[in-house]
Scaffold this active site. Sequence first.
Site, mmCIF file in Angstrom:
data_model
loop_
_atom_site.group_PDB
_atom_site.id
_atom_site.type_symbol
_atom_site.label_atom_id
_atom_site.label_comp_id
_atom_site.label_asym_id
_atom_site.label_seq_id
_atom_site.Cartn_x
_atom_site.Cartn_y
_atom_site.Cartn_z
ATOM 1 N N GLN A 18 -2.403 2.404 4.001
ATOM 2 C CA GLN A 18 -2.450 1.366 5.033
ATOM 3 C C GLN A 18 -2.202 1.916 6.436
ATOM 4 O O GLN A 18 -2.464 1.233 7.425
ATOM 5 C CB GLN A 18 -1.398 0.273 4.747
ATOM 6 N N HIS A 49 -2.462 -0.555 -3.848
ATOM 7 C CA HIS A 49 -3.059 0.074 -2.661
ATOM 8 C C HIS A 49 -3.390 1.550 -2.915
ATOM 9 O O HIS A 49 -4.357 2.072 -2.368
ATOM 10 C CB HIS A 49 -2.096 0.013 -1.468
ATOM 11 N N GLY A 108 6.522 -4.521 2.353
ATOM 12 C CA GLY A 108 6.073 -3.335 1.645
ATOM 13 C C GLY A 108 4.947 -2.683 2.413
ATOM 14 O O GLY A 108 4.263 -3.346 3.200
ATOM 15 N N CYS A 157 -0.710 -9.578 3.067
ATOM 16 C CA CYS A 157 -0.768 -8.125 3.196
ATOM 17 C C CYS A 157 -0.916 -7.780 4.670
ATOM 18 O O CYS A 157 -1.687 -8.416 5.380
ATOM 19 C CB CYS A 157 -1.969 -7.612 2.407
ATOM 20 N N LEU A 158 -0.165 -6.779 5.128
ATOM 21 C CA LEU A 158 -0.261 -6.379 6.533
ATOM 22 C C LEU A 158 -1.680 -5.928 6.898
ATOM 23 O O LEU A 158 -2.068 -5.996 8.060
ATOM 24 C CB LEU A 158 0.721 -5.241 6.839
ATOM 25 N N HIS A 170 1.939 -4.727 -5.891
ATOM 26 C CA HIS A 170 1.008 -4.848 -4.758
ATOM 27 C C HIS A 170 0.806 -3.484 -4.074
ATOM 28 O O HIS A 170 -0.330 -3.073 -3.808
ATOM 29 C CB HIS A 170 1.578 -5.882 -3.775
ATOM 30 N N GLU A 171 1.918 -2.785 -3.820
ATOM 31 C CA GLU A 171 1.820 -1.508 -3.093
ATOM 32 C C GLU A 171 1.181 -0.421 -3.957
ATOM 33 O O GLU A 171 0.403 0.387 -3.450
ATOM 34 C CB GLU A 171 3.197 -1.058 -2.598
HETATM 35 ZN ZN ZN Z 1 -0.893 -4.847 1.042
#
Ligand code: ZN
Length: 150
Positions: free
Chosen positions: A53, A138, A48, A92-93, A134-135
């Site tokens: 991000q 963000h 995701g 998380c990236l 999660h996304e």
């Molecule tokens: Zn994330």
Amino acid sequence: MSRVLKIVTGDVPELRQKAQIVKNVKDPIIQELILDMSETMRKKKGIGLAAPQVGKLLQIIVASDGGDNELVVINPKIERVSKDVVVLEEGCLSLPGIYEKVTRSEKVTVTGLAQNGEPIKIKADGWLARVLQHEIDHLEGVLFIDKVKK
Ligand code: ZN
């Protein structure tokens, strides 16, 4: 050709802001950003990705359904969450190397716009429900490390 975008990493101010509503989904700049986000998610082996991000404060998320399909949701809104919760380890990236157990609702209903600007409603459970939560966090400037029980 879509590009792999640079991912903002760390608990930094850029990831702590609220993303703005996308007003014109068909804007070529928005369409290009979506394609680049998908490419970036694939290349970085993420499941995701949210626009903040990659340094864009816009309400756009992409998510993998765990298979070959990708979901794009613009201006996503969580309409319903289940009372049942699941605790699972998340990463998380933007926070490489950090994995923590996070409690999330087992099921969610999300509304928003598809890539073509049409309204969509997604009823998700399992891993996809977790990725969506999660996304969407963000987009509010929330990171999963905020949700870890101390
Ligand atoms: Zn994330």
